[in-house]
Design a protein around this motif. Structure first.
Motif, PDB file in Angstrom:
ATOM      1  N   ALA A 230      41.923  14.548  11.812  1.00  0.00           N
ATOM      2  CA  ALA A 230      42.554  15.871  11.840  1.00  0.00           C
ATOM      3  C   ALA A 230      44.008  15.879  11.360  1.00  0.00           C
ATOM      4  CB  ALA A 230      42.451  16.479  13.234  1.00  0.00           C
ATOM      5  N   PRO A 231      44.821  14.852  11.642  1.00  0.00           N
ATOM      6  CA  PRO A 231      46.205  14.893  11.161  1.00  0.00           C
ATOM      7  C   PRO A 231      46.348  14.843   9.627  1.00  0.00           C
ATOM      8  CG  PRO A 231      46.013  13.343  12.983  1.00  0.00           C
ATOM      9  CD  PRO A 231      44.622  13.741  12.596  1.00  0.00           C
ATOM     10  N   VAL A 232      45.315  14.393   8.921  1.00  0.00           N
ATOM     11  CA  VAL A 232      45.427  14.261   7.463  1.00  0.00           C
ATOM     12  C   VAL A 232      44.522  15.218   6.697  1.00  0.00           C
ATOM     13  CG1 VAL A 232      46.193  11.861   7.520  1.00  0.00           C
ATOM     14  CG2 VAL A 232      43.747  12.371   7.384  1.00  0.00           C
ATOM     15  N   CYS A 233      43.672  15.973   7.405  1.00  0.00           N
ATOM     16  CA  CYS A 233      42.731  16.863   6.721  1.00  0.00           C
ATOM     17  C   CYS A 233      42.437  18.076   7.585  1.00  0.00           C
ATOM     18  CB  CYS A 233      41.432  16.094   6.424  1.00  0.00           C
ATOM     19  SG  CYS A 233      40.188  17.081   5.559  1.00  0.00           S
ATOM     20  N   HIS A 234      42.347  19.248   6.943  1.00  0.00           N
ATOM     21  CA  HIS A 234      42.073  20.477   7.703  1.00  0.00           C
ATOM     22  C   HIS A 234      40.629  20.539   8.195  1.00  0.00           C
ATOM     23  CE1 HIS A 234      39.874  22.117   4.311  1.00  0.00           C
ATOM     24  NE2 HIS A 234      40.929  21.975   3.535  1.00  0.00           N
ATOM     25  N   GLN A 235      39.719  19.838   7.549  1.00  0.00           N
ATOM     26  CA  GLN A 235      38.319  19.717   7.972  1.00  0.00           C
ATOM     27  C   GLN A 235      37.595  21.057   8.112  1.00  0.00           C
ATOM     28  OE1 GLN A 235      38.972  17.624  11.662  1.00  0.00           O
ATOM     29  NE2 GLN A 235      38.845  15.632  10.673  1.00  0.00           N
ATOM     30  N   MET A 236      37.912  22.008   7.277  1.00  0.00           N
ATOM     31  CA  MET A 236      37.214  23.298   7.336  1.00  0.00           C
ATOM     32  C   MET A 236      35.737  23.064   6.999  1.00  0.00           C
ATOM     33  SD  MET A 236      40.046  25.711   5.420  1.00  0.00           S
ATOM     34  CE  MET A 236      38.893  27.020   5.146  1.00  0.00           C
ATOM     35  N   PRO A 237      34.837  23.435   7.910  1.00  0.00           N
ATOM     36  CA  PRO A 237      33.416  23.185   7.654  1.00  0.00           C
ATOM     37  C   PRO A 237      32.913  23.790   6.351  1.00  0.00           C
ATOM     38  CG  PRO A 237      33.739  23.775   9.945  1.00  0.00           C
ATOM     39  CD  PRO A 237      35.064  23.981   9.246  1.00  0.00           C
ATOM     40  N   ALA A 238      33.416  24.954   5.971  1.00  0.00           N
ATOM     41  CA  ALA A 238      32.971  25.592   4.733  1.00  0.00           C
ATOM     42  C   ALA A 238      33.419  24.810   3.497  1.00  0.00           C
ATOM     43  CB  ALA A 238      33.503  27.017   4.652  1.00  0.00           C
ATOM     44  N   ARG A 239      34.391  23.930   3.653  1.00  0.00           N
ATOM     45  CA  ARG A 239      34.903  23.141   2.532  1.00  0.00           C
ATOM     46  C   ARG A 239      34.661  21.653   2.744  1.00  0.00           C
ATOM     47  NH1 ARG A 239      40.131  25.573  -0.225  1.00  0.00           N
ATOM     48  NH2 ARG A 239      39.451  27.724  -0.336  1.00  0.00           N
ATOM     49  N   SER A 240      33.621  21.329   3.481  1.00  0.00           N
ATOM     50  CA  SER A 240      33.300  19.937   3.752  1.00  0.00           C
ATOM     51  C   SER A 240      31.860  19.633   3.361  1.00  0.00           C
ATOM     52  CB  SER A 240      33.473  19.628   5.245  1.00  0.00           C
ATOM     53  OG  SER A 240      34.805  19.805   5.640  1.00  0.00           O
ATOM     54  N   LEU A 241      31.620  18.393   2.994  1.00  0.00           N
ATOM     55  CA  LEU A 241      30.260  17.954   2.731  1.00  0.00           C
ATOM     56  C   LEU A 241      29.490  17.952   4.044  1.00  0.00           C
ATOM     57  CD1 LEU A 241      31.022  14.880   0.436  1.00  0.00           C
ATOM     58  CD2 LEU A 241      30.222  17.119  -0.283  1.00  0.00           C
ATOM     59  N   HIS A 242      28.217  18.312   3.969  1.00  0.00           N
ATOM     60  CA  HIS A 242      27.353  18.315   5.142  1.00  0.00           C
ATOM     61  C   HIS A 242      26.176  17.375   4.906  1.00  0.00           C
ATOM     62  CE1 HIS A 242      29.638  21.905   6.010  1.00  0.00           C
ATOM     63  NE2 HIS A 242      29.059  22.011   7.188  1.00  0.00           N
ATOM     64  N   VAL A 243      25.805  16.664   5.926  1.00  0.00           N
ATOM     65  CA  VAL A 243      24.612  15.819   5.885  1.00  0.00           C
ATOM     66  C   VAL A 243      23.753  16.244   7.069  1.00  0.00           C
ATOM     67  CG1 VAL A 243      23.718  13.464   6.009  1.00  0.00           C
ATOM     68  CG2 VAL A 243      25.881  13.904   4.831  1.00  0.00           C
ATOM     69  N   GLY A 244      22.570  16.732   6.775  1.00  0.00           N
ATOM     70  CA  GLY A 244      21.701  17.211   7.849  1.00  0.00           C
ATOM     71  C   GLY A 244      22.315  18.368   8.609  1.00  0.00           C
ATOM     72  N   GLY A 245      23.119  19.176   7.951  1.00  0.00           N
ATOM     73  CA  GLY A 245      23.756  20.329   8.586  1.00  0.00           C
ATOM     74  C   GLY A 245      25.020  20.011   9.363  1.00  0.00           C
ATOM     75  N   VAL A 246      25.416  18.735   9.387  1.00  0.00           N
ATOM     76  CA  VAL A 246      26.613  18.325  10.130  1.00  0.00           C
ATOM     77  C   VAL A 246      27.711  17.939   9.133  1.00  0.00           C
ATOM     78  CG1 VAL A 246      27.557  16.684  11.802  1.00  0.00           C
ATOM     79  CG2 VAL A 246      25.204  17.488  12.036  1.00  0.00           C
ATOM     80  N   PRO A 247      28.911  18.533   9.249  1.00  0.00           N
ATOM     81  CA  PRO A 247      29.975  18.183   8.304  1.00  0.00           C
ATOM     82  C   PRO A 247      30.544  16.789   8.578  1.00  0.00           C
ATOM     83  CG  PRO A 247      30.799  19.728   9.937  1.00  0.00           C
ATOM     84  CD  PRO A 247      29.334  19.556  10.196  1.00  0.00           C
ATOM     85  N   VAL A 248      30.961  16.129   7.497  1.00  0.00           N
ATOM     86  CA  VAL A 248      31.659  14.852   7.632  1.00  0.00           C
ATOM     87  C   VAL A 248      33.078  15.148   8.113  1.00  0.00           C
ATOM     88  CG1 VAL A 248      30.230  13.737   5.872  1.00  0.00           C
ATOM     89  CG2 VAL A 248      32.390  14.797   5.205  1.00  0.00           C
ATOM     90  N   ALA A 249      33.878  14.130   8.350  1.00  0.00           N
ATOM     91  CA  ALA A 249      35.206  14.325   8.950  1.00  0.00           C
ATOM     92  C   ALA A 249      36.291  14.674   7.933  1.00  0.00           C
ATOM     93  CB  ALA A 249      35.612  13.074   9.719  1.00  0.00           C
TER      94      ALA A 249
END
Length: 160
Positions: free
Chosen positions: A45-64
């Motif tokens: 979290a300190p280095v990335c906003h991790q917005m689910p809409a802008r993250s890769l998903h595997v099996g419906g779960v976003p990566v970090a």
């Protein structure tokens, strides 16, 4: 002399292991339990906003990591792994290499600023590719410099 080259190689292996390990850790949330997913995401979290809409998903779960950070982290691994191939280029550029390094952030900045200023929309591909470019250039530049410094310190000669 062989011992010194071995030390330089060990530094390279260490950098490759660290970058690969961090990337692997960031990709783990889809295979972890919910509490462990939260721990990994909190770590990034300190280095990335991790917005689910802008993250890769595997099996419906976003990566970090978001798309851009994923590109950067993959680029870091590729840049460290390919250090030997780029060593002649960095050698030719000499002191001007730092401008190439700084210039690699320009596509990332443009890709980020375009949507912010309502000039264009970006998508996952542009975010990943601009991050990948920056990651490769940054890792290659920094790794070559570190290996050369280690080689000079140990008298090994190091990468060209």
């Amino acid at each position: 002399m062989e011992t010194n080259r071995r030390r330089v190689r060990l530094v390279w292996y260490g950098l490759l292991a660290i970058t690969s390990g961090v990337l692997a850790l960031a990709m783990l949330p889809p295979v972890l339990s919910a509490p462990l997913q939260a721990v990994v995401r909190d770590g990034f979290a300190p280095v990335c906003h991790q917005m689910p809409a802008r993250s890769l998903h595997v099996g419906g779960v976003p990566v970090a990591l978001c798309d851009r950070c994923t590109g950067i982290y993959v680029g870091l691994v590729l840049g460290v792994a390919g250090t030997g191939w780029g060593s002649d280029l960095w050698g030719m550029l000499g002191a001007y290499g730092r401008y190439v390094f700084l210039g690699a952030i320009v596509p990332v900045g443009l890709d980020w600023a375009g949507p912010l200023l309502h000039l264009w929309e970006n998508g996952p591909a542009s975010r990943i590719l601009t991050g990948l470019l920056f990651g490769i250039v940054a890792a290659s530049y920094v790794t070559i410099r570190l290996l050369r410094r280690k080689a000079r310190a140990s008298g090994a000669g190091g990468p060209k």
